[in-house]
Design a protein around this motif. Sequence first.
Motif, PDB file in Angstrom:
ATOM      1  N   VAL A   1       0.788  -1.310   0.071  1.00 29.07           N
ATOM      2  CA  VAL A   1       0.134  -0.016   0.173  1.00 29.07           C
ATOM      3  C   VAL A   1       0.967   1.144   0.026  1.00 29.07           C
ATOM      4  CG1 VAL A   1      -2.032  -1.223   1.267  1.00 29.07           C
ATOM      5  CG2 VAL A   1      -0.006  -0.061   2.429  1.00 29.07           C
ATOM      6  N   ASP A   2       0.317   2.457  -0.357  1.00 27.27           N
ATOM      7  CA  ASP A   2       1.009   3.687  -0.191  1.00 27.27           C
ATOM      8  C   ASP A   2       1.189   4.198   1.300  1.00 27.27           C
ATOM      9  OD1 ASP A   2       0.729   3.865  -2.904  1.00 27.27           O
ATOM     10  OD2 ASP A   2      -0.862   5.121  -3.043  1.00 27.27           O
ATOM     11  N   GLY A   3       2.290   4.497   1.807  1.00 25.80           N
ATOM     12  CA  GLY A   3       2.479   4.974   2.908  1.00 25.80           C
ATOM     13  C   GLY A   3       3.778   5.359   3.460  1.00 25.80           C
ATOM     14  N   ARG A   4       3.853   5.356   4.758  1.00 24.18           N
ATOM     15  CA  ARG A   4       5.307   6.082   5.103  1.00 24.18           C
ATOM     16  C   ARG A   4       6.219   4.724   5.489  1.00 24.18           C
ATOM     17  NH1 ARG A   4       7.562   7.084  10.064  1.00 24.18           N
ATOM     18  NH2 ARG A   4       9.431   8.635   9.800  1.00 24.18           N
TER      19      ARG A   4
ATOM     20  N   ALA B   1       5.376   4.200  -2.590  1.00 27.40           N
ATOM     21  CA  ALA B   1       3.977   3.984  -3.217  1.00 27.40           C
ATOM     22  C   ALA B   1       3.905   2.431  -3.097  1.00 27.40           C
ATOM     23  CB  ALA B   1       4.051   4.491  -4.766  1.00 27.40           C
ATOM     24  N   ALA B   2       2.526   2.356  -3.467  1.00 26.56           N
ATOM     25  CA  ALA B   2       2.176   0.624  -3.810  1.00 26.56           C
ATOM     26  C   ALA B   2       2.948  -0.136  -4.866  1.00 26.56           C
ATOM     27  CB  ALA B   2       0.788   0.367  -3.787  1.00 26.56           C
ATOM     28  N   GLY B   3       3.749  -1.106  -4.578  1.00 32.54           N
ATOM     29  CA  GLY B   3       4.301  -1.824  -5.404  1.00 32.54           C
ATOM     30  C   GLY B   3       5.982  -1.635  -5.584  1.00 32.54           C
ATOM     31  N   THR B   4       6.342  -0.606  -4.842  1.00 31.01           N
ATOM     32  CA  THR B   4       7.763  -0.400  -4.576  1.00 31.01           C
ATOM     33  C   THR B   4       8.548  -1.638  -4.010  1.00 31.01           C
ATOM     34  OG1 THR B   4       7.103   2.206  -4.296  1.00 31.01           O
ATOM     35  CG2 THR B   4       9.531   1.424  -3.631  1.00 31.01           C
ATOM     36  N   PRO B   5       9.464  -1.947  -4.740  1.00 34.38           N
ATOM     37  CA  PRO B   5      10.275  -3.004  -4.156  1.00 34.38           C
ATOM     38  C   PRO B   5      11.112  -2.569  -3.008  1.00 34.38           C
ATOM     39  CG  PRO B   5      10.584  -2.931  -6.491  1.00 34.38           C
ATOM     40  CD  PRO B   5       9.828  -1.654  -6.173  1.00 34.38           C
TER      41      PRO B   5
END
Length: 450
Positions: free
Chosen positions: A68-71, A275-279
């Motif tokens: 998910v998006d987030g810190r 961001a969502a999907g960031t390795p």
Amino acid sequence: MKFKFTPTVKRILYLLAGLAIAILLALVLRPAPLLVTVAAVERDTLAVTVTEEGRTRVQSRYVVAAPVDGRLLRIDLDAGDTIDAGQLVARIDPLPLTSEVQSAQAQLQELEAQRRGVDTQRPKTEALQQAEARIRAAQAAQQQAEARIQQAEAALAQAERDRQRAETLQSEGAISQQAREDAALQATTRARELDVARREAQAAAAEVAAAQDALAILQAEQSDPDYLEDAFTAQIASLEAQLVRLADDAARTDINAPGSGAVLEIMEESARFVAAGTPLMEIGNPDALELVIDVLSTDAVQVEEGDRVWITQWGGDETLYATVSTIEPSAFTEVSALGVEEQRVNIIATLEGNGVPLGDGYRVESQIVVWQEEDVLQVPVSALLRCDSEQSDAPGWCVFVVEDGQAQQREVAIGQRNPSQAQVLDGLSEDDTVILHPTEQIESGKRVRF
């Protein structure tokens, strides 16, 4: 006593001396044997291989990405750390998502309350019952009015008959003028009563229609707020779907390892917004390696699953072994060092044995054995040269065989071959001696030495 040769003997001696000198001159002037390198035709194991560079890789490789998006909170793992399946490896701050979930829940409660409030806009059951009672009362009044019309019509008919009879009797002098006038007045009164009864019936019918219209209006008002209820229902469904997604995102802020193994690489170590999907990292078992060999597509057609692979030049002296497990069905284009586009295919091989001293991404030299046979009559490839075939119009293969110190050209039939040795099907025998790297100076009958 001095010995004297006769002229005949002298001629013979001179002839012998000249012959000896001629032989000596022929021997001196004869070309020396050509120095060559030779090898013996022998029987041994022959293997045909496809040789290419390869690289090792972990078989089961997992890329852990941000769901998910987030810190992203700081990752405390390092490359090489051992982890277990399900172990917490990274975490995204759940507070923003939790707040969104709570906000969506509050909006959902508000919409549900508004949908329930739609029913308060509908007519009450008591109003519908009163409208129906009004219709019944009006219908009863209409029936009474119609009954009075019938009574008034009967009374008027009787009064008309009485009037006519009074007029007849008065003309005959049987009754007085006053009696005739009373009969006429009675008929007029009954006519007016009939008119009143008809007006009352019309009023009753109008009351019935009005009561029915009022009921129809109430019934229509009963379904008028349906569009509001449908609108609130659609908004609630949308918000519920959003709430499910938010709840799922909030539950996925804890990122667990998909499998056991070791951390191969950390892509995002520091805390930052992702961001969502960031390795974030790569996880795999470095002990379970496989070999990826990209070969020319023309060579790949010779390779089959189960073929043996010899691994050399990996950093050790011994030869490692692998077995071809997969031939990828699709080729790819690669530009060679010379700038030539090549179609190549990945061959996947499984390394044999445990404790292979290699890691992920190591470069090796690999030889895929596409054909192998023992006790094969073979000749060095460097002894072969193209020549005109006596059995066909196409060029054939020939070698120079050393026989009694002379080179003799011989046509041979060649089978399988590798870069150094070729299988001999016909034309040579074991222990025949052949000349390596024959040059244009070598011809049949030429004397050679080695």
